[in-house]
Design a protein around this motif. Structure first.
Motif, PDB file in Angstrom:
ATOM      1  N   LEU A 115       7.177  18.803  -7.204  1.00  0.00           N
ATOM      2  CA  LEU A 115       7.752  18.352  -5.935  1.00  0.00           C
ATOM      3  C   LEU A 115       8.181  16.886  -5.968  1.00  0.00           C
ATOM      4  N   GLY A 116       7.714  16.152  -6.993  1.00  0.00           N
ATOM      5  CA  GLY A 116       8.037  14.732  -7.066  1.00  0.00           C
ATOM      6  C   GLY A 116       7.328  13.907  -5.998  1.00  0.00           C
ATOM      7  N   VAL A 117       6.059  14.262  -5.718  1.00  0.00           N
ATOM      8  CA  VAL A 117       5.286  13.555  -4.694  1.00  0.00           C
ATOM      9  C   VAL A 117       4.016  12.996  -5.334  1.00  0.00           C
ATOM     10  N   PRO A 118       3.341  12.036  -4.692  1.00  0.00           N
ATOM     11  CA  PRO A 118       2.089  11.498  -5.236  1.00  0.00           C
ATOM     12  C   PRO A 118       1.023  12.579  -5.374  1.00  0.00           C
ATOM     13  N   LEU A 119       0.250  12.498  -6.452  1.00  0.00           N
ATOM     14  CA  LEU A 119      -0.812  13.470  -6.704  1.00  0.00           C
ATOM     15  C   LEU A 119      -1.827  13.499  -5.564  1.00  0.00           C
ATOM     16  N   GLN A 120      -2.141  12.336  -4.992  1.00  0.00           N
ATOM     17  CA  GLN A 120      -3.138  12.269  -3.925  1.00  0.00           C
ATOM     18  C   GLN A 120      -2.716  13.069  -2.701  1.00  0.00           C
ATOM     19  N   TRP A 121      -1.407  13.111  -2.404  1.00  0.00           N
ATOM     20  CA  TRP A 121      -0.923  13.896  -1.269  1.00  0.00           C
ATOM     21  C   TRP A 121      -1.250  15.378  -1.469  1.00  0.00           C
ATOM     22  N   SER A 158      -2.883  30.014  -9.177  1.00  0.00           N
ATOM     23  CA  SER A 158      -2.421  31.117 -10.002  1.00  0.00           C
ATOM     24  C   SER A 158      -1.814  30.565 -11.286  1.00  0.00           C
ATOM     25  N   ALA A 159      -1.770  31.424 -12.316  1.00  0.00           N
ATOM     26  CA  ALA A 159      -1.160  31.078 -13.611  1.00  0.00           C
ATOM     27  C   ALA A 159      -1.649  29.715 -14.091  1.00  0.00           C
ATOM     28  N   SER A 160      -0.709  28.822 -14.454  1.00  0.00           N
ATOM     29  CA  SER A 160      -1.102  27.516 -15.005  1.00  0.00           C
ATOM     30  C   SER A 160      -0.901  26.383 -14.009  1.00  0.00           C
ATOM     31  N   TRP A 161      -0.849  26.707 -12.717  1.00  0.00           N
ATOM     32  CA  TRP A 161      -0.624  25.677 -11.706  1.00  0.00           C
ATOM     33  C   TRP A 161      -1.880  24.836 -11.489  1.00  0.00           C
ATOM     34  N   THR A 162      -1.674  23.537 -11.256  1.00  0.00           N
ATOM     35  CA  THR A 162      -2.750  22.585 -10.953  1.00  0.00           C
ATOM     36  C   THR A 162      -2.211  21.585  -9.942  1.00  0.00           C
ATOM     37  N   ASP A 163      -3.070  20.703  -9.440  1.00  0.00           N
ATOM     38  CA  ASP A 163      -2.621  19.630  -8.543  1.00  0.00           C
ATOM     39  C   ASP A 163      -1.547  18.794  -9.223  1.00  0.00           C
ATOM     40  N   VAL A 164      -1.774  18.482 -10.495  1.00  0.00           N
ATOM     41  CA  VAL A 164      -0.834  17.628 -11.238  1.00  0.00           C
ATOM     42  C   VAL A 164       0.527  18.291 -11.353  1.00  0.00           C
ATOM     43  N   ARG A 165       0.532  19.592 -11.669  1.00  0.00           N
ATOM     44  CA  ARG A 165       1.811  20.292 -11.833  1.00  0.00           C
ATOM     45  C   ARG A 165       2.561  20.404 -10.506  1.00  0.00           C
ATOM     46  N   PRO A 193       0.839  -1.201   0.000  1.00  0.00           N
ATOM     47  CA  PRO A 193       0.000   0.000   0.000  1.00  0.00           C
ATOM     48  C   PRO A 193       0.873   1.250   0.000  1.00  0.00           C
ATOM     49  N   PRO A 194       0.334   2.391  -0.464  1.00  0.00           N
ATOM     50  CA  PRO A 194       1.119   3.633  -0.437  1.00  0.00           C
ATOM     51  C   PRO A 194       1.408   4.035   0.997  1.00  0.00           C
ATOM     52  N   ARG A 195       2.596   4.583   1.234  1.00  0.00           N
ATOM     53  CA  ARG A 195       2.952   4.984   2.589  1.00  0.00           C
ATOM     54  C   ARG A 195       2.307   6.330   2.925  1.00  0.00           C
ATOM     55  N   ALA A 196       2.238   6.622   4.210  1.00  0.00           N
ATOM     56  CA  ALA A 196       1.670   7.894   4.657  1.00  0.00           C
ATOM     57  C   ALA A 196       2.723   8.996   4.556  1.00  0.00           C
ATOM     58  N   MET A 197       2.255  10.234   4.431  1.00  0.00           N
ATOM     59  CA  MET A 197       3.158  11.379   4.371  1.00  0.00           C
ATOM     60  C   MET A 197       3.881  11.585   5.692  1.00  0.00           C
ATOM     61  N   SER A 198       5.119  12.002   5.593  1.00  0.00           N
ATOM     62  CA  SER A 198       5.840  12.404   6.799  1.00  0.00           C
ATOM     63  C   SER A 198       5.506  13.861   7.106  1.00  0.00           C
ATOM     64  N   ARG A 199       5.843  14.314   8.293  1.00  0.00           N
ATOM     65  CA  ARG A 199       5.586  15.704   8.680  1.00  0.00           C
ATOM     66  C   ARG A 199       6.348  16.671   7.778  1.00  0.00           C
ATOM     67  N   GLU A 200       7.581  16.311   7.413  1.00  0.00           N
ATOM     68  CA  GLU A 200       8.381  17.179   6.553  1.00  0.00           C
ATOM     69  C   GLU A 200       7.780  17.269   5.158  1.00  0.00           C
ATOM     70  N   GLU A 201       7.266  16.138   4.642  1.00  0.00           N
ATOM     71  CA  GLU A 201       6.631  16.142   3.316  1.00  0.00           C
ATOM     72  C   GLU A 201       5.364  16.995   3.335  1.00  0.00           C
ATOM     73  N   ARG A 202       4.598  16.930   4.423  1.00  0.00           N
ATOM     74  CA  ARG A 202       3.418  17.778   4.561  1.00  0.00           C
ATOM     75  C   ARG A 202       3.802  19.259   4.524  1.00  0.00           C
ATOM     76  N   ARG A 203       4.863  19.598   5.243  1.00  0.00           N
ATOM     77  CA  ARG A 203       5.297  20.996   5.301  1.00  0.00           C
ATOM     78  C   ARG A 203       5.714  21.496   3.924  1.00  0.00           C
ATOM     79  N   ILE A 204       6.469  20.681   3.189  1.00  0.00           N
ATOM     80  CA  ILE A 204       6.950  21.079   1.862  1.00  0.00           C
ATOM     81  C   ILE A 204       5.781  21.299   0.912  1.00  0.00           C
ATOM     82  N   ILE A 205       4.814  20.374   0.910  1.00  0.00           N
ATOM     83  CA  ILE A 205       3.651  20.511   0.026  1.00  0.00           C
ATOM     84  C   ILE A 205       2.837  21.738   0.412  1.00  0.00           C
TER      85      ILE A 205
END
Length: 229
Positions: free
Chosen positions: A162-168, A150-157, A122-134
């Motif tokens: 950041l190189g993290v899972p889209l669901q996060w 803003s601009a052309s930003w989306t969840d996917v972008r 299963p996918p692992r849970a986010m760490s506290r540091e990963e939460r802060r970065i996102i």
């Protein structure tokens, strides 16, 4: 954001070695912990109340996020470092409670012809540091819950950047900011496209008449050419 629902309380306070009286911002956690910050509104250009509120939120986040605070968009959403740590830990425990029942049936084996079975984890849970970065990235590119990104930003972008899972990204954005609504550029392009389409629809009858006239002229030219031979 209306004036009566500002994210912070304001009051005159004395700051600095000379105890100079200045306008201050009070950031209060539901537990009673609070921070008092000087805020010089005279140094800012005149703007709407909504812009002033957004500027205050950005200012407070720059000052208090490094100290462990969580700063929301409403007064009841702020959390002191202690409550924020408890809040983050509790959410991670909830995620684990949702994932752990799935792990009881692991490892799942996937077999295709002569391919060696593999374990599906299963996918692992986010760490506290990963939460802060996102969170910090979203705080940088997400305008508000009315405008969205803003601009052309989306969840996917954001996830790709950041190189993290889209669901996060979806989870952090939904919990702390708002929906992934279309940004101003997309809405502007859509409005221009609708306006152009309406103009084409309006000219369509005239275009059909011109095309029919062109056909008649072309037939007349062909008839005259035959007579002159």
């Amino acid at each position: 954001m209306k004036h009566d629902v500002q994210a912070f309380q304001h009051a005159p306070m004395m700051f600095g070695d000379d105890n100079k009286l200045s306008r201050g911002i009070i950031v209060r956690c539901p537990c009673g912990a609070e921070e008092r910050l000087p805020y010089n509104t005279h140094a800012l250009p005149a703007s709407s109340q909504r812009d002033q509120d957004a500027n205050e939120i950005q200012f407070v986040r720059r000052r208090l996020l490094p100290r462990g605070w969580f700063i929301g968009r409403k007064r009841r959403e702020h959390r002191c470092p202690k409550c924020n740590a408890y809040r983050t830990t509790t959410k991670q425990e909830v995620l684990r409670e949702r994932i752990e029942p799935m792990t009881k049936e692991l490892p799942l084996q996937v077999v295709a012809n002569n391919v060696k079975p593999v374990d599906v984890l299963p996918p692992r849970a986010m760490s506290r540091e990963e939460r802060r970065i996102i969170f910090e990235k979203l705080n940088e590119v997400y305008v508000n819950d009315k405008v969205g990104y803003s601009a052309s930003w989306t969840d996917v972008r954001v996830a790709a950047d950041l190189g993290v899972p889209l669901q996060w990204v979806k989870v952090i954005r939904d919990e702390n900011f708002g929906d992934e609504v279309g940004n101003e550029d997309i809405r502007k392009q859509l409005a221009e496209a609708k306006e152009a389409l309406a103009l084409v629809r309006e000219l369509e009858p005239s275009i059909k008449k011109l095309l029919a006239l062109a056909d008649r002229i072309e037939r007349s030219i062909a008839e005259c050419a035959r007579v002159l031979k």
